[in-house]
Write a protein that holds these residues in place. Structure first.
Motif, PDB file in Angstrom:
ATOM      1  N   GLY A   1     -12.117  25.773  27.345  1.00 51.16           N
ATOM      2  CA  GLY A   1     -13.366  25.029  27.384  1.00 51.16           C
ATOM      3  C   GLY A   1     -13.147  23.656  26.796  1.00 51.16           C
ATOM      4  N   VAL A   2     -13.849  22.653  27.321  1.00 48.96           N
ATOM      5  CA  VAL A   2     -13.780  21.310  26.769  1.00 48.96           C
ATOM      6  C   VAL A   2     -15.187  20.762  26.588  1.00 48.96           C
ATOM      7  N   ASP A   3     -15.313  19.813  25.667  1.00 47.68           N
ATOM      8  CA  ASP A   3     -16.587  19.119  25.505  1.00 47.68           C
ATOM      9  C   ASP A   3     -16.330  17.719  24.969  1.00 47.68           C
ATOM     10  N   ILE A   4     -17.131  16.766  25.431  1.00 51.12           N
ATOM     11  CA  ILE A   4     -17.079  15.398  24.937  1.00 51.12           C
ATOM     12  C   ILE A   4     -18.507  14.930  24.719  1.00 51.12           C
ATOM     13  N   GLU A   5     -18.757  14.277  23.599  1.00 50.15           N
ATOM     14  CA  GLU A   5     -20.096  13.815  23.256  1.00 50.15           C
ATOM     15  C   GLU A   5     -20.025  12.414  22.662  1.00 50.15           C
ATOM     16  N   THR A   6     -20.939  11.563  23.063  1.00 49.09           N
ATOM     17  CA  THR A   6     -21.075  10.242  22.463  1.00 49.09           C
ATOM     18  C   THR A   6     -21.785  10.390  21.121  1.00 49.09           C
ATOM     19  N   VAL A   7     -21.298   9.710  20.114  1.00 46.29           N
ATOM     20  CA  VAL A   7     -21.898   9.788  18.785  1.00 46.29           C
ATOM     21  C   VAL A   7     -23.128   8.881  18.742  1.00 46.29           C
TER      22      VAL A   7
ATOM     23  N   ARG B   1     -20.737  15.637  12.249  1.00 48.40           N
ATOM     24  CA  ARG B   1     -21.603  16.670  12.818  1.00 48.40           C
ATOM     25  C   ARG B   1     -21.399  16.784  14.331  1.00 48.40           C
ATOM     26  N   ILE B   2     -21.287  15.639  15.001  1.00 50.09           N
ATOM     27  CA  ILE B   2     -21.060  15.661  16.445  1.00 50.09           C
ATOM     28  C   ILE B   2     -19.681  16.252  16.753  1.00 50.09           C
ATOM     29  N   GLY B   3     -18.695  15.976  15.893  1.00 52.16           N
ATOM     30  CA  GLY B   3     -17.378  16.576  16.074  1.00 52.16           C
ATOM     31  C   GLY B   3     -17.441  18.094  16.014  1.00 52.16           C
TER      32      GLY B   3
ATOM     33  N   ARG C   1     -16.670  11.976  20.459  1.00 52.53           N
ATOM     34  CA  ARG C   1     -15.856  13.046  19.902  1.00 52.53           C
ATOM     35  C   ARG C   1     -15.560  14.024  21.029  1.00 52.53           C
ATOM     36  N   ALA C   2     -14.358  14.596  21.027  1.00 49.13           N
ATOM     37  CA  ALA C   2     -13.943  15.484  22.114  1.00 49.13           C
ATOM     38  C   ALA C   2     -13.126  16.635  21.559  1.00 49.13           C
ATOM     39  N   ALA C   3     -13.174  17.777  22.279  1.00 41.61           N
ATOM     40  CA  ALA C   3     -12.450  18.963  21.825  1.00 41.61           C
ATOM     41  C   ALA C   3     -12.051  19.821  23.010  1.00 41.61           C
ATOM     42  N   VAL C   4     -10.969  20.564  22.833  1.00 41.05           N
ATOM     43  CA  VAL C   4     -10.544  21.577  23.794  1.00 41.05           C
ATOM     44  C   VAL C   4     -10.411  22.889  23.033  1.00 41.05           C
ATOM     45  N   ALA C   5     -10.903  23.973  23.622  1.00 44.63           N
ATOM     46  CA  ALA C   5     -10.838  25.290  22.996  1.00 44.63           C
ATOM     47  C   ALA C   5     -10.140  26.264  23.932  1.00 44.63           C
ATOM     48  N   ALA C   6      -9.567  27.310  23.352  1.00 44.55           N
ATOM     49  CA  ALA C   6      -8.846  28.298  24.162  1.00 44.55           C
ATOM     50  C   ALA C   6      -8.777  29.622  23.424  1.00 44.55           C
ATOM     51  N   ASN C   7      -8.529  30.685  24.185  1.00 40.52           N
ATOM     52  CA  ASN C   7      -8.321  31.983  23.572  1.00 40.52           C
ATOM     53  C   ASN C   7      -6.880  32.145  23.103  1.00 40.52           C
ATOM     54  N   ARG C   8      -6.036  31.140  23.400  1.00 42.35           N
ATOM     55  CA  ARG C   8      -4.633  31.189  22.990  1.00 42.35           C
ATOM     56  C   ARG C   8      -4.160  29.781  22.642  1.00 42.35           C
ATOM     57  N   PRO C   9      -3.978  29.461  21.347  1.00 38.86           N
ATOM     58  CA  PRO C   9      -3.481  28.138  20.984  1.00 38.86           C
ATOM     59  C   PRO C   9      -2.144  27.854  21.663  1.00 38.86           C
ATOM     60  N   GLN C  10      -2.006  26.666  22.216  1.00 38.23           N
ATOM     61  CA  GLN C  10      -0.803  26.326  22.961  1.00 38.23           C
ATOM     62  C   GLN C  10      -0.657  24.817  23.054  1.00 38.23           C
ATOM     63  N   GLU C  11       0.397  24.385  23.726  1.00 37.47           N
ATOM     64  CA  GLU C  11       0.630  22.958  23.895  1.00 37.47           C
ATOM     65  C   GLU C  11      -0.486  22.332  24.722  1.00 37.47           C
ATOM     66  N   VAL C  12      -0.863  21.116  24.357  1.00 33.99           N
ATOM     67  CA  VAL C  12      -1.875  20.368  25.095  1.00 33.99           C
ATOM     68  C   VAL C  12      -1.263  19.062  25.580  1.00 33.99           C
ATOM     69  N   ARG C  13      -1.407  18.784  26.871  1.00 35.17           N
ATOM     70  CA  ARG C  13      -0.923  17.538  27.467  1.00 35.17           C
ATOM     71  C   ARG C  13      -2.122  16.687  27.842  1.00 35.17           C
ATOM     72  N   LEU C  14      -2.261  15.513  27.214  1.00 35.85           N
ATOM     73  CA  LEU C  14      -3.375  14.625  27.479  1.00 35.85           C
ATOM     74  C   LEU C  14      -2.974  13.558  28.479  1.00 35.85           C
ATOM     75  N   TRP C  15      -3.687  13.532  29.621  1.00 42.44           N
ATOM     76  CA  TRP C  15      -3.417  12.557  30.674  1.00 42.44           C
ATOM     77  C   TRP C  15      -4.431  11.417  30.624  1.00 42.44           C
ATOM     78  N   THR C  16      -3.996  10.244  31.071  1.00 46.77           N
ATOM     79  CA  THR C  16      -4.892   9.146  31.376  1.00 46.77           C
ATOM     80  C   THR C  16      -4.980   9.027  32.895  1.00 46.77           C
ATOM     81  N   MET C  17      -5.963   8.316  33.388  1.00 38.58           N
ATOM     82  CA  MET C  17      -6.093   8.150  34.831  1.00 38.58           C
ATOM     83  C   MET C  17      -4.878   7.464  35.455  1.00 38.58           C
ATOM     84  N   PRO C  18      -4.365   6.369  34.893  1.00 35.93           N
ATOM     85  CA  PRO C  18      -3.188   5.745  35.508  1.00 35.93           C
ATOM     86  C   PRO C  18      -1.990   6.685  35.578  1.00 35.93           C
ATOM     87  N   GLU C  19      -1.767   7.467  34.508  1.00 34.81           N
ATOM     88  CA  GLU C  19      -0.646   8.409  34.513  1.00 34.81           C
ATOM     89  C   GLU C  19      -0.825   9.462  35.605  1.00 34.81           C
TER      90      GLU C  19
END
Length: 266
Positions: free
Chosen positions: A109-115, A148-150, A226-244
């Motif tokens: 699951g992911v979520d992003i919120e403007t502060v 709090r938003i985080g 603020r943004a977060a990613v959640a999972a049932n199994r902690p693992q490596e996370v690869r963050l992409w940008t649009m150009p990449e």
């Protein structure tokens, strides 16, 4: 590995014509405001871009990917995204989009919120566990609002892992203040429903699997979000940008992307 794309809505919409499906456009056009129409189309297009990369498909085939958003409550196509061969999640906020994919055996699951400048009355009682309220009360403004938003984004992401969303009261969840020593950067979320419970034991059937604890990792996004990613199994996370990502897919339009807009994971 969990692959995450964090981008601005404008830059995603520059590529939407190449990857959004007709159903995506129909659902976006049905939203009640221009902002919501843009956010809906950008969120769906961004998820298709990342899913195309995950499937090893060219950009031209992104619009053909089978992604269901069937709502279990009303049967309309506005629920959490699902695919037969990828775990999916998406979120949008003012000017931003965050999407993720993972192995289909995982739940994410992911979520992003403007502060905002200030929070609505009753936010702490609704969103924060008593232990979290005590920690937040020690912070001054505006750090207290951002913190709090985080916490809110961490809980929204965690509740998406199980698929129950805000049917579970956020204040019943508690996010560990310190990272899990066995999984760098990941924080345990206590009280989060486990996705394994969806396959509960049936009469005469095998015992249900041991529930997997849900963990969350905060993503460092520049600006007032603020943004977060959640999972049932902690693992490596690869963050992409649009150009990449567009370069990886073999098509990089001129989006005017500011390379300083997004930073890497904390």
């Amino acid at each position: 590995m969990i692959a995450v794309l964090a981008a601005g809505i404008d830059e995603v919409l520059d590529a939407a014509s190449m990857c959004a499906s007709e159903d995506d456009r129909v659902m976006a056009s049905a939203r009640r405001s221009e902002e919501l129409r843009r956010r809906t189309l950008a969120g769906r297009a961004a998820l298709r871009l990342l899913a195309a990369w995950g499937r090893g498909l060219p950009l031209e085939q992104a619009s053909e990917l089978e992604i269901s958003r069937l709502c279990p409550d009303c049967g309309r196509q506005h629920g959490q995204p699902r695919s037969a061969d990828l775990a999916l999640s998406s979120s949008t906020s003012t000017g931003r989009v965050l999407v993720a994919i993972a192995d289909p055996a995982d739940a994410i699951g992911v979520d992003i919120e403007t502060v905002p400048r200030q929070l609505w009355a009753g936010f702490d009682a609704y969103a924060l566990h008593p232990d979290e309220r005590a920690r937040a009360s020690d912070l001054g403004q505006p750090a207290a609002v951002a913190a709090r938003i985080g916490t809110w984004t961490a809980k929204e992401a965690a509740l998406k892992v199980s698929g129950v969303g805000l049917r579970t009261e956020p204040s019943s969840l508690r996010v560990d203040e310190h990272p899990d020593p066995e999984h760098t950067g990941w924080h345990r979320v206590h009280g989060a429903p486990s996705p394994d419970l969806a396959g509960a034991r049936t009469p005469g059937g095998p015992a249900a699997p041991t529930p997997s604890p849900v963990s969350v990792r905060m993503l460092a996004v520049r600006g007032s979000a603020r943004a977060a990613v959640a999972a049932n199994r902690p693992q490596e996370v690869r963050l992409w940008t649009m150009p990449e990502l567009l370069t990886e897919l073999g098509c990089l339009p001129d989006t005017g992307y500011d390379v300083g807009e997004l930073s890497h994971l904390t």
